[in-house]
Design a protein around this motif. Structure first.
Motif, PDB file in Angstrom:
ATOM      1  N   PRO A 116       8.591 -15.530   3.714  1.00 26.01           N
ATOM      2  CA  PRO A 116       9.074 -15.288   5.067  1.00 26.01           C
ATOM      3  C   PRO A 116      10.286 -14.513   5.981  1.00 26.01           C
ATOM      4  CG  PRO A 116       8.645 -17.825   4.572  1.00 26.01           C
ATOM      5  CD  PRO A 116       8.645 -16.822   3.662  1.00 26.01           C
ATOM      6  N   CYS A 117      11.098 -14.939   4.953  1.00 26.22           N
ATOM      7  CA  CYS A 117      12.692 -13.990   5.089  1.00 26.22           C
ATOM      8  C   CYS A 117      12.090 -12.393   4.729  1.00 26.22           C
ATOM      9  CB  CYS A 117      13.657 -13.838   4.104  1.00 26.22           C
ATOM     10  SG  CYS A 117      14.305 -15.732   4.581  1.00 26.22           S
ATOM     11  N   HIS A 118      11.193 -12.129   3.347  1.00 22.45           N
ATOM     12  CA  HIS A 118      10.723 -10.646   3.168  1.00 22.45           C
ATOM     13  C   HIS A 118      10.002 -10.342   4.854  1.00 22.45           C
ATOM     14  CE1 HIS A 118      10.307  -7.328   1.122  1.00 22.45           C
ATOM     15  NE2 HIS A 118       8.545  -7.680   1.453  1.00 22.45           N
ATOM     16  N   LEU A 119       9.107 -11.255   5.540  1.00 20.43           N
ATOM     17  CA  LEU A 119       8.097 -10.626   5.808  1.00 20.43           C
ATOM     18  C   LEU A 119       8.604 -10.441   7.730  1.00 20.43           C
ATOM     19  CD1 LEU A 119       4.961 -12.249   4.766  1.00 20.43           C
ATOM     20  CD2 LEU A 119       5.490  -9.967   4.852  1.00 20.43           C
ATOM     21  N   ARG A 178       2.426  -9.040  -5.184  1.00 27.85           N
ATOM     22  CA  ARG A 178       2.177  -7.589  -4.875  1.00 27.85           C
ATOM     23  C   ARG A 178       2.143  -7.264  -3.239  1.00 27.85           C
ATOM     24  NH1 ARG A 178       1.731  -4.230  -9.643  1.00 27.85           N
ATOM     25  NH2 ARG A 178       0.568  -3.001  -8.799  1.00 27.85           N
ATOM     26  N   LEU A 179       0.940  -7.836  -2.875  1.00 23.50           N
ATOM     27  CA  LEU A 179       0.590  -7.827  -1.510  1.00 23.50           C
ATOM     28  C   LEU A 179       1.633  -8.345  -0.558  1.00 23.50           C
ATOM     29  CD1 LEU A 179      -2.299  -7.285   0.325  1.00 23.50           C
ATOM     30  CD2 LEU A 179      -1.795 -10.797  -0.205  1.00 23.50           C
ATOM     31  N   LEU A 180       2.054  -9.673  -0.701  1.00 23.27           N
ATOM     32  CA  LEU A 180       4.000  -9.812   0.033  1.00 23.27           C
ATOM     33  C   LEU A 180       4.289  -8.860   0.681  1.00 23.27           C
ATOM     34  CD1 LEU A 180       3.121 -13.780   0.215  1.00 23.27           C
ATOM     35  CD2 LEU A 180       1.837 -11.960   1.835  1.00 23.27           C
ATOM     36  N   LEU A 181       5.296  -8.308  -1.146  1.00 20.32           N
ATOM     37  CA  LEU A 181       5.587  -7.754  -1.137  1.00 20.32           C
ATOM     38  C   LEU A 181       5.701  -5.847  -0.629  1.00 20.32           C
ATOM     39  CD1 LEU A 181       7.323  -7.270  -4.798  1.00 20.32           C
ATOM     40  CD2 LEU A 181       8.446  -7.750  -2.284  1.00 20.32           C
ATOM     41  N   LEU A 182       4.277  -5.681  -0.271  1.00 16.73           N
ATOM     42  CA  LEU A 182       4.011  -4.462   0.489  1.00 16.73           C
ATOM     43  C   LEU A 182       3.765  -4.216   1.963  1.00 16.73           C
ATOM     44  CD1 LEU A 182       2.820  -2.388  -2.483  1.00 16.73           C
ATOM     45  CD2 LEU A 182       4.695  -2.605  -2.478  1.00 16.73           C
ATOM     46  N   PHE A 183       3.452  -5.549   1.920  1.00 19.87           N
ATOM     47  CA  PHE A 183       3.139  -5.866   3.459  1.00 19.87           C
ATOM     48  C   PHE A 183       3.772  -4.997   4.044  1.00 19.87           C
ATOM     49  CE2 PHE A 183       2.784  -7.882   7.465  1.00 19.87           C
ATOM     50  CZ  PHE A 183       1.307  -7.623   7.606  1.00 19.87           C
ATOM     51  N   PRO A 184       5.121  -5.627   4.997  1.00 19.27           N
ATOM     52  CA  PRO A 184       6.009  -4.978   5.413  1.00 19.27           C
ATOM     53  C   PRO A 184       5.958  -2.717   5.443  1.00 19.27           C
ATOM     54  CG  PRO A 184       7.424  -6.301   4.334  1.00 19.27           C
ATOM     55  CD  PRO A 184       6.295  -5.934   3.079  1.00 19.27           C
ATOM     56  N   MET A 185       5.147  -2.724   4.646  1.00 17.50           N
ATOM     57  CA  MET A 185       4.862  -1.145   4.523  1.00 17.50           C
ATOM     58  C   MET A 185       3.610  -0.619   5.963  1.00 17.50           C
ATOM     59  SD  MET A 185       5.281  -0.043   0.840  1.00 17.50           S
ATOM     60  CE  MET A 185       5.175   1.872   1.665  1.00 17.50           C
ATOM     61  N   LEU A 186       3.269  -2.257   5.938  1.00 23.99           N
ATOM     62  CA  LEU A 186       1.446  -1.595   6.430  1.00 23.99           C
ATOM     63  C   LEU A 186       1.934  -0.968   8.423  1.00 23.99           C
ATOM     64  CD1 LEU A 186      -1.524  -2.080   6.115  1.00 23.99           C
ATOM     65  CD2 LEU A 186      -0.686  -3.893   6.725  1.00 23.99           C
ATOM     66  N   GLY A 187       0.783  -0.345   8.164  1.00 19.27           N
ATOM     67  CA  GLY A 187       0.110   0.113   9.735  1.00 19.27           C
ATOM     68  C   GLY A 187      -0.876   0.593  10.288  1.00 19.27           C
ATOM     69  N   ASP A 188      -1.956  -0.692   9.816  1.00 18.33           N
ATOM     70  CA  ASP A 188      -3.218   0.125   9.845  1.00 18.33           C
ATOM     71  C   ASP A 188      -3.799  -0.531  11.292  1.00 18.33           C
ATOM     72  OD1 ASP A 188      -5.671   0.586   9.718  1.00 18.33           O
ATOM     73  OD2 ASP A 188      -5.047  -0.304   7.827  1.00 18.33           O
ATOM     74  N   ALA A 189      -4.683   0.344  11.748  1.00 23.37           N
ATOM     75  CA  ALA A 189      -5.169  -0.225  13.655  1.00 23.37           C
ATOM     76  C   ALA A 189      -6.549  -0.614  13.293  1.00 23.37           C
ATOM     77  CB  ALA A 189      -5.614   1.203  14.020  1.00 23.37           C
ATOM     78  N   ASP A 190      -6.706  -0.441  12.267  1.00 27.29           N
ATOM     79  CA  ASP A 190      -8.637  -0.823  11.716  1.00 27.29           C
ATOM     80  C   ASP A 190      -8.343  -1.540  10.849  1.00 27.29           C
ATOM     81  OD1 ASP A 190     -10.013   0.681  13.977  1.00 27.29           O
ATOM     82  OD2 ASP A 190      -8.778   2.577  12.937  1.00 27.29           O
ATOM     83  N   VAL A 191      -7.832  -2.636  10.488  1.00 27.25           N
ATOM     84  CA  VAL A 191      -8.354  -3.772   9.199  1.00 27.25           C
ATOM     85  C   VAL A 191      -8.972  -4.341   9.397  1.00 27.25           C
ATOM     86  CG1 VAL A 191      -5.382  -4.223   9.554  1.00 27.25           C
ATOM     87  CG2 VAL A 191      -6.358  -5.547  10.774  1.00 27.25           C
ATOM     88  N   PRO A 192      -9.733  -4.515   7.870  1.00 25.90           N
ATOM     89  CA  PRO A 192     -11.529  -4.849   7.887  1.00 25.90           C
ATOM     90  C   PRO A 192     -10.635  -6.300   8.256  1.00 25.90           C
ATOM     91  CG  PRO A 192     -10.606  -5.012   5.746  1.00 25.90           C
ATOM     92  CD  PRO A 192      -9.324  -4.264   6.794  1.00 25.90           C
ATOM     93  N   GLN A 193     -12.091  -7.195   8.671  1.00 26.41           N
ATOM     94  CA  GLN A 193     -12.346  -8.660   8.145  1.00 26.41           C
ATOM     95  C   GLN A 193     -11.846  -9.704   7.677  1.00 26.41           C
ATOM     96  OE1 GLN A 193     -16.423  -8.999  10.080  1.00 26.41           O
ATOM     97  NE2 GLN A 193     -15.857  -9.180  12.065  1.00 26.41           N
ATOM     98  N   GLY A 194     -11.546  -8.779   6.218  1.00 24.90           N
ATOM     99  CA  GLY A 194     -11.279 -10.033   5.286  1.00 24.90           C
ATOM    100  C   GLY A 194      -9.713  -9.742   4.970  1.00 24.90           C
ATOM    101  N   ALA A 195      -9.390  -9.048   6.016  1.00 22.92           N
ATOM    102  CA  ALA A 195      -7.571  -8.798   5.751  1.00 22.92           C
ATOM    103  C   ALA A 195      -7.179 -10.251   5.847  1.00 22.92           C
ATOM    104  CB  ALA A 195      -7.147  -7.937   7.299  1.00 22.92           C
ATOM    105  N   ALA A 196      -7.074 -10.535   6.915  1.00 20.95           N
ATOM    106  CA  ALA A 196      -6.647 -12.452   7.416  1.00 20.95           C
ATOM    107  C   ALA A 196      -6.847 -13.232   6.446  1.00 20.95           C
ATOM    108  CB  ALA A 196      -6.879 -12.581   8.759  1.00 20.95           C
ATOM    109  N   PRO A 197      -7.828 -13.651   5.208  1.00 19.27           N
ATOM    110  CA  PRO A 197      -7.760 -14.668   4.866  1.00 19.27           C
ATOM    111  C   PRO A 197      -7.833 -13.724   3.509  1.00 19.27           C
ATOM    112  CG  PRO A 197     -10.713 -13.596   6.160  1.00 19.27           C
ATOM    113  CD  PRO A 197      -9.295 -13.029   6.569  1.00 19.27           C
TER     114      PRO A 197
END
Length: 231
Positions: free
Chosen positions: A26-29, A139-158
């Motif tokens: 949570p701190c990293h995010l 790896r997913l959570l470490l790199l997540f703060p780089m994300l910026g995508d207006a079209d994330v797919p439905q599977g992203a949240a799960p």
């Protein structure tokens, strides 16, 4: 002590000891936890402990580094850059043949990004690695703060919720995942496209938008696409 070619700074230290600390995530995010409700959902009763951990991560005397191997020999270094009074997180792409790392994103008061799309985030997280950070969820959570995508797919949240459930103790990982995707990054979500075989975006603060005057040169734009998605 870790070294990163061409990266001038303070005392870099291996940050891997934080990866098994549930409160680290949570701190990293935190950049995507805007508002009291989001922070309460992520931190629960651990607010004071989170403040203490955040202070440790931002200590000028030790700059934690996390190394994420990518495709074709590239690595991404996640660096807690802790200049006194000017701290943030730098996301640095490096190849063994390069004389210096290049910045893909920076999470701080003068933020730069996004650095990747959801497809690139998921591909990079799932890549088999035997060195550095090897766990796909980490790896997913470490790199997540780089994300910026207006079209994330439905599977992203799960997928994001699964990583949060595995690595944190938050009570509602699915709800937190939705919050993170709504508030992704300090920048506006970007749209990504292929341009002459290279993945680029339209983010006004992104090094991967070739229309920006500060964009990466074309060879490094191509390298970023190759590193993050195997292109």
């Amino acid at each position: 002590m870790p070294e990163i070619a061409g990266y001038e700074g303070g005392p870099l230290v291996d940050g891997s000891r934080f990866l098994d600390t549930p409160l680290f995530w949570p701190c990293h995010l935190g950049a995507s936890l805007r508002g009291e409700e989001a922070q309460a959902n992520a931190l629960g009763p651990d607010w004071d402990d989170a403040q203490e951990l955040s202070a440790t991560l931002a200590s000028p005397g030790a700059w934690p580094v996390f190394t994420v191997p990518l495709h074709s020999g590239y690595v991404l270094h996640v660096v807690y850059r802790n200049w006194d009074g000017d701290h943030g997180v730098d996301y640095l792409l490096l190849h063994p043949d390069w004389p210096r790392a290049v910045t893909l994103a920076a999470v701080d008061g003068h933020f730069m990004g996004p650095g990747l799309s959801w497809a690139e985030l998921e591909a990079s997280a799932g890549l088999d690695a035997t060195t550095g950070v090897t766990d796909p969820d980490a790896r997913l959570l470490l790199l997540f703060p780089m994300l910026g995508d207006a079209d994330v797919p439905q599977g992203a949240a799960p997928r994001l919720a699964s990583a949060l459930e595995a690595l944190t103790v938050v009570e509602d990982p699915a709800g937190l995942a939705r919050t993170l995707l709504v508030n992704q990054g300090l920048w506006s979500p970007a749209r990504w496209r292929d341009a002459h075989g290279t993945r680029v975006c339209d983010g006004s603060h992104s090094y991967r938008n070739p229309l920006n005057g500060f964009a990466l040169p074309a060879p490094q734009l191509a390298a970023a696409a190759e590193a993050l998605n195997g292109r």
